[in-house]
Design a protein around this motif. Structure first.
Motif, short mmCIF file in Angstrom:
data_model
loop_
_atom_site.label_atom_id
_atom_site.label_comp_id
_atom_site.label_asym_id
_atom_site.label_seq_id
_atom_site.Cartn_x
_atom_site.Cartn_y
_atom_site.Cartn_z
N VAL A 150 -2.04 8.59 9.57
CA VAL A 150 -1.65 9.94 9.16
C VAL A 150 -0.62 9.49 8.80
CG1 VAL A 150 -0.98 11.94 9.64
CG2 VAL A 150 -3.23 11.53 10.62
N GLN A 151 0.42 9.01 9.49
CA GLN A 151 1.89 9.45 8.67
C GLN A 151 2.25 7.97 7.56
OE1 GLN A 151 1.07 7.87 12.13
NE2 GLN A 151 2.01 9.95 13.06
N GLN A 174 -0.85 7.68 5.31
CA GLN A 174 -1.08 8.65 4.16
C GLN A 174 0.17 8.98 3.74
OE1 GLN A 174 -4.85 9.92 3.89
NE2 GLN A 174 -4.54 10.66 1.76
#
Length: 146
Positions: free
Chosen positions: A100-101, A103
């Motif tokens: 998530v981070q 991306q």
């Protein structure tokens, strides 16, 4: 953060039988993001990549950067570059940034690259990408920034 640069005659990324990014001559850059990486660190690395002189000038020496050579830039996210491989027979991906981070940082770095250079293409983050390239030379460099 690690970048593997390959000087190419052409390169493209295919996802689900569709081309998502394609360049003629230029740089194919595989980009690995680590847990401690930041936007500032990534911008510093991209600035270095765009200024890196790895194209032949009129004297046949590596004197030109990608812009001077009239090339393109194909950025491909690749978390496997962050693997620890010193021990054992299986890579350890612990140093890689969480998806998530990663991306969010990758997207910000793509936007930064596009603001600095006119011919930027990409793959698709976390997709099953098929990367096709014709390596020029071959010329390949591993770049990191502190």
């Amino acid at each position: 953060m690690r970048a593997l640069l390959q000087r190419v005659l052409e390169a493209k990324v295919v996802v689900d039988d569709e081309i998502t990014g394609e360049i003629g001559p230029g740089l194919l850059v595989f980009l690995g993001l680590g847990k401690e990486d930041t936007l500032e660190k990534g911008q510093k690395l991209l600035d270095k990549i765009l200024k890196y002189r790895c194209f032949d000038d009129e004297q046949g020496k590596m004197g030109w950067n990608v812009a001077q050579a009239g090339g393109g830039l194909l950025l491909v996210s690749q978390f496997t570059l962050m693997a620890q491989t010193q021990k054992g027979l299986r890579p350890d991906f612990g140093p890689a940034m969480a998806p998530v981070q990663a991306q969010a940082l990758y997207d910000a770095l793509v936007a930064y690259a596009q603001s600095q250079f006119s011919n930027v293409q990409t793959g698709i983050f976390a997709a099953d990408m098929k990367v096709h390239l014709i390596n020029d030379g071959p010329v390949t460099f591993n770049l990191e920034v502190e």
